[in-house]
Enzyme design. Structure first.
Site, PDB file in Angstrom:
ATOM      1  N   TYR A 298     -12.491  -1.477  -4.061  1.00 38.04           N
ATOM      2  CA  TYR A 298     -13.067  -0.468  -3.640  1.00 38.04           C
ATOM      3  C   TYR A 298     -14.395   0.340  -4.596  1.00 38.04           C
ATOM      4  CZ  TYR A 298      -9.451   0.109  -0.024  1.00 38.04           C
ATOM      5  OH  TYR A 298      -8.351   0.124   0.925  1.00 38.04           O
TER       6      TYR A 298
ATOM      7  N   ASP B 220       0.806  -1.259  -0.025  1.00 35.72           N
ATOM      8  CA  ASP B 220       0.007  -0.015   0.202  1.00 35.72           C
ATOM      9  C   ASP B 220       0.877   1.266  -0.088  1.00 35.72           C
ATOM     10  OD1 ASP B 220      -2.411  -1.163  -0.060  1.00 35.72           O
ATOM     11  OD2 ASP B 220      -2.747  -1.425   2.121  1.00 35.72           O
TER      12      ASP B 220
END
Length: 470
Positions: free
Chosen positions: A402, A149
């Site tokens: 997402y 990330d």
């Protein structure tokens, strides 16, 4: 007429034409000298034109003097007014496709960035897709390990909506591994978070220039929405989290004008968890549907007023919309407390429609696959299980990820209400597939006043790539 007379006649005519030609040339020279000595105030052919140079628009004034062109660059005036964005949301009966970038399919042979966390935000004149790159391209050795990330190579970039995140059309926005962006009617504002986990910094850019910063206040991975922030009458609002992902953290609302922070307030939410809020303007307030990464399979709701007062709780509906989650039939719903014990979660969204709610969720209860949007009667205010509409966006065997919200401003649509829109990320590669990389593409849908048939607008890239076979 005898031959001699014919010769004399033709000769006289030719001589006359020659004399006329000489006179015209003399007059032309005299006029030219007079005009050129008139310092540009004489006869000319002027005009203002707009030209595009490789995605950049220039406005030019072209002054033509016979065979000579003078090009003068004119500074483009900035937008004069802030967007209002106090209108209500339009009532949506269904959601129609707005764009699909197909970035991973194109990236198998094109120069496309490895990305995650794409989102959409709109100005009065255009919508743009923002995304966090990994500083590498698909099908390249530097894509190895991009499942991570946070890294110093991650940057926020953008393209016009519908374009793939390619190196030729992408615009740099900010150095960031977490971000948000929005337009106030005059300029783009971006917030990019970068730096070490215990001392991360958020840099607020306005019009492409750093204007303000936010330092980590809890020392534990400062992060923000990964979707559009919200501007109302020139003031822009966004939500940030600092602290653990699996227990109580600290949450703040920020307010900025022209990129400079003019207000902030802590959110008191003991026992609840807020991350990655998906926000939109509605009737002069900011409404957010967020992610509880601690315990709740129901989603936190945050409503922000212009004075930074707020209400916080959970989506009341008796249908869970986070992932992972339990069976719908076993879920009761709560307006105030987290329900469930699944932990983890995924960024999602919802739209209030009066007391009803449109809510997006994965079709799978355990993994980020498939995607649907459902309308729940009275789901914003009551523990209702009354599902009155359902539209499939991605069928269940295909990967999703997402999802988040944004609105089309009235300047774009010429309507008296804000069109609700959402995007769905489609994650490909690690950890679910046999590749060395992780990236995503997206599908974008906008509300319309008609029902839209279910279908699957999935990613469709065939994996693995060549780089994965080496």
């Amino acid at each position: 007429m005898n031959p001699n007379q014919k010769i004399i006649t033709i000769g006289s005519a030719s001589l006359g034409i020659l004399i006329l030609n000489v006179i015209l040339h003399v007059v032309s020279i005299i006029v030219t000298v007079l005009v050129l000595n008139n310092n540009g105030t004489g006869l000319n052919c002027n005009g203002t034109i707009i030209r595009e140079y490789n995605e950049t628009v220039r406005v030019e004034r072209v002054i033509q003097w016979y065979n000579t062109n003078t090009i003068e660059y004119i500074e483009r005036p900035s937008n004069e007014y802030y967007m209002n964005n106090t209108e209500p949301l339009c009532e949506a009966q269904g959601f129609a496709p707005f764009s699909k970038d197909n970035g991973i399919r194109i990236g198998s042979r094109g120069h496309v960035f490895v990305i995650r966390e794409p989102f959409v935000s709109c100005s009065p004149s255009e919508c743009r897709t923002f995304f966090l790159t990994q500083g590498s391209l698909l099908n390249d050795k530097h894509s190895n390990g991009t499942v991570k990330d946070r890294s110093p190579y991650r940057t926020l970039m953008s393209v016009k909506i519908g374009q793939s995140p390619n190196v030729y059309q992408a615009r740099f926005e900010s150095v960031a591994w977490s971000a948000t962006a929005c337009h106030d009617g005059k300029k783009w504002m971006t917030v990019g978070v970068t730096g070490p986990d215990n001392q991360a910094v958020a840099v607020v850019n306005y019009g492409g220039v750093p204007v303000d910063i936010i330092n980590s206040w809890a020392g534990d991975i400062l992060r923000t929405q990964e979707s559009s922030c919200t501007c109302i009458k020139g003031d822009c609002y966004w939500v940030m989290t600092d602290g653990p992902a699996n227990r109580q953290a600290k949450y703040r609302i920020f307010k900025a004008k022209d990129g400079r922070i003019i207000g902030q307030t802590d959110i008191s939410f003991n026992g609840g968890h807020i991350e990655e809020c998906s926000c939109y303007p509605n009737e002069g307030k900011v409404e957010c549907v967020c992610r509880d990464n601690w315990t709740g399979t129901n989603r936190p709701i945050l409503v922000i007023s212009p004075d930074l007062s707020y209400t916080v709780g959970y989506l009341c509906a008796g249908i869970p919309t986070d992932t992972p989650r339990g069976e719908d039939s076993q879920f009761t719903g709560s307006c105030t407390s987290p329900l469930g014990n699944k932990g983890y979660g995924v960024k999602g969204f919802g739209f209030r429609q009066g007391t009803d709610v449109w809510a997006g969720r994965t079709i799978s209860r355990t993994s980020r696959s498939g995607f649907e949007i459902i309308k729940i009667r009275n789901g914003w205010t009551q523990n209702s299980k009354d599902q009155i509409r359902r539209q499939v966006i991605i069928d269940n065997p295909n990967w999703s990820g997402y999802s988040g919200s944004f609105t089309l401003p009235v300047e774009l649509t010429k309507k008296g209400c804000l069109v609700p829109c959402f995007w769905v990320e489609m994650i490909r590669g690690k950890p679910e597939e046999t590749t060395i990389w992780t990236s995503s593409s997206s599908i974008v849908m906008c509300g319309v006043d008609h029902k839209i048939a279910s279908w699957s607008w999935h990613d469709g890239a065939i994996l693995p790539f060549d780089i994965d076979k080496m």
